[in-house]
Design an enzyme around this catalytic site. Sequence first.
Site, PDB file in Angstrom:
ATOM      1  N   LYS A 286       0.866  -1.181   0.000  1.00 40.32           N
ATOM      2  CA  LYS A 286       0.000   0.000   0.000  1.00 40.32           C
ATOM      3  C   LYS A 286       0.901   1.229   0.000  1.00 40.32           C
ATOM      4  O   LYS A 286       2.039   1.171   0.463  1.00 40.32           O
ATOM      5  CB  LYS A 286      -0.866   0.009   1.273  1.00 40.32           C
ATOM      6  CG  LYS A 286      -2.103   0.839   1.165  1.00 40.32           C
ATOM      7  CD  LYS A 286      -3.240   0.093   0.483  1.00 40.32           C
ATOM      8  CE  LYS A 286      -4.444   0.986   0.254  1.00 40.32           C
ATOM      9  NZ  LYS A 286      -5.541   0.248  -0.382  1.00 40.32           N
TER      10      LYS A 286
ATOM     11  N   VAL B 130     -20.592   0.231  -4.961  1.00 40.09           N
ATOM     12  CA  VAL B 130     -20.706  -1.207  -4.697  1.00 40.09           C
ATOM     13  C   VAL B 130     -22.102  -1.532  -4.164  1.00 40.09           C
ATOM     14  O   VAL B 130     -22.738  -2.490  -4.605  1.00 40.09           O
ATOM     15  CB  VAL B 130     -19.633  -1.684  -3.688  1.00 40.09           C
ATOM     16  CG1 VAL B 130     -19.759  -3.177  -3.441  1.00 40.09           C
ATOM     17  CG2 VAL B 130     -18.238  -1.363  -4.189  1.00 40.09           C
TER      18      VAL B 130
END
Length: 368
Positions: free
Chosen positions: A95, A199
Site C-alpha cells: 500500500k 458497490v
Amino acid sequence: MTSNDTSRNFERIDSGPLFGHSSFDEHEQIIFFSDKDTGLKAIIGIHNSVLGPALGGVRMMNYANENEALNDVLRLSRGMTFKSAITGLNLGGGKAVIIGDPKTQKTPELIKRFAECVHSLGGHYITTEDVGTTPQDMDLIRKHTPYVAGISESNGGTGNPAPISAFGVFMGMKAAAKFKFDNDVLEDKVVFVQGIGQVGEALIENLMNEGAKVTISDINKERMAKVAAKYGVTIYDGDDIFSEPMDIYAPCALGATINDDSISRMKASIIAGSANNQLQNEARHGKLLQDKGILYAPDFLINAGGLINVYAELENYDKQEVMRKTENIYNTTLETLKRAKAEGIGTNLAAMNLAKERIATRKLERSN
Ligand code: NAD
C-alpha cells in the site's frame, strides 16, 4: 556488552516508532519518500511479497499527522497480503500513502514524482487507485513506470471495479446463506444494505434479481430516494439499524461498524458486505460474533472482486476469467466457514489462517 545490555537494546527497538508500532506486523519494507520541489511526502509499505509483487492502492489524504499516515500504510498493506493470498492471486500485500489534500495539493508534478518513487522499487510494489486518487492519476503514473494497474478503460484498463466487487460480495453472501440456512437462494431474505454507493447499488441489483427484500440506508438522502425509486427497495431512516429484524446485514459504507455496541443489538443472522475492516477489533469482535451465532463472511475474502479485476490487467486475462475467479469467492467462503466450524474458531480467523497457510506453503516450496 553484557547480555543485559543486549536485551535492553531489543526492548528499545520493540517500543520504537516503527518496529514497536502497534500496527507493525513483520512488514518487509517501509520506504519513506520526500521531494521538496513537488511537496511529495509518501510512504510505501510492503508487508509481504512471498506470493508475488506487493500490490495495493495509493491513498492520498490530509492525514492529521505522520503517525496516522504510517498507521494507515502498515494496516492496509497487511490487509492486502491476506486478501491476495486467500483469493489465490500471485500477489503480495502493499500500500502507499501520500500525505496531503488531494483537492488542493495533488499536481501532475507530484504524481509524476510518486511514479518515479514506485519505479525505483523495480516492480517490487505495484500501485493502483484508492481514496484520493483516480484512474486518470494511474494513466499519468503509467507514463513513468509500468508498475501500475487500474488505468482508465480508454487507455486499455479494466474499468470500474465496483460491479465486480459487488458480484463477489453477492457470491460470499450466498455461500454464507448456504451454510446458515442450507439454501443459497436469497429470495424473501431481508437484507439491509448500509451504504449505497458504487458497490452498494450494484449489490442491490444482484439482490433484487434474486427476489430478496432489500432495505437501504445511507447518509446521502438524495441518493437513497433515487436508488429506492430505481429498484423499488425500502428506505430505512431510523437511527438504530442494528436493532431491526433482518436476515442479512451488508455493510457497504465504512469500516468498524461491527463493534461492542452494534453486536450487542444485532438481530442479523449473517453479515456480508463490501466495506473494508468491518470488525473494529479483529480478535475480539470475531469471537463475539461467533459466541452470538452471527455468521460473518470475512470482508477481505468477499470484497476481493475489485482486486481480481485489477490483477487481470497485469496477467492479461479477460472479463470471463475475471468473473470466473470472482464467482469462486462462493467456494472459498464456504470452505472458510466450514473450517471455522470444524475448528471452533471465528470465521475471520479461519480466513486469516487459510491465507497464511498459502503463504507458508509457497515459502516452503521456494526454499526447497
Ligand atoms: P462509495 O464512496 O461509492 O459509496 C459509499 C457510500 O456510503 C456513499 O453513498 C456514502 O454516502 C455512504 N456512507 C458514508 N458514510 C455513511 C454512513 N455513516 N452511513 C451510511 N452510509 C454512509 O464507495 P464504494 O466504492 O461503493 O465502496 C464502499 C465500501 O466498499 C468502502 O468501504 C470501500 O472501501 C469498500 N470496497 C470497495 C471496492 C470497490 O470496488 N469500489 C472494493 C473493495 C472494497
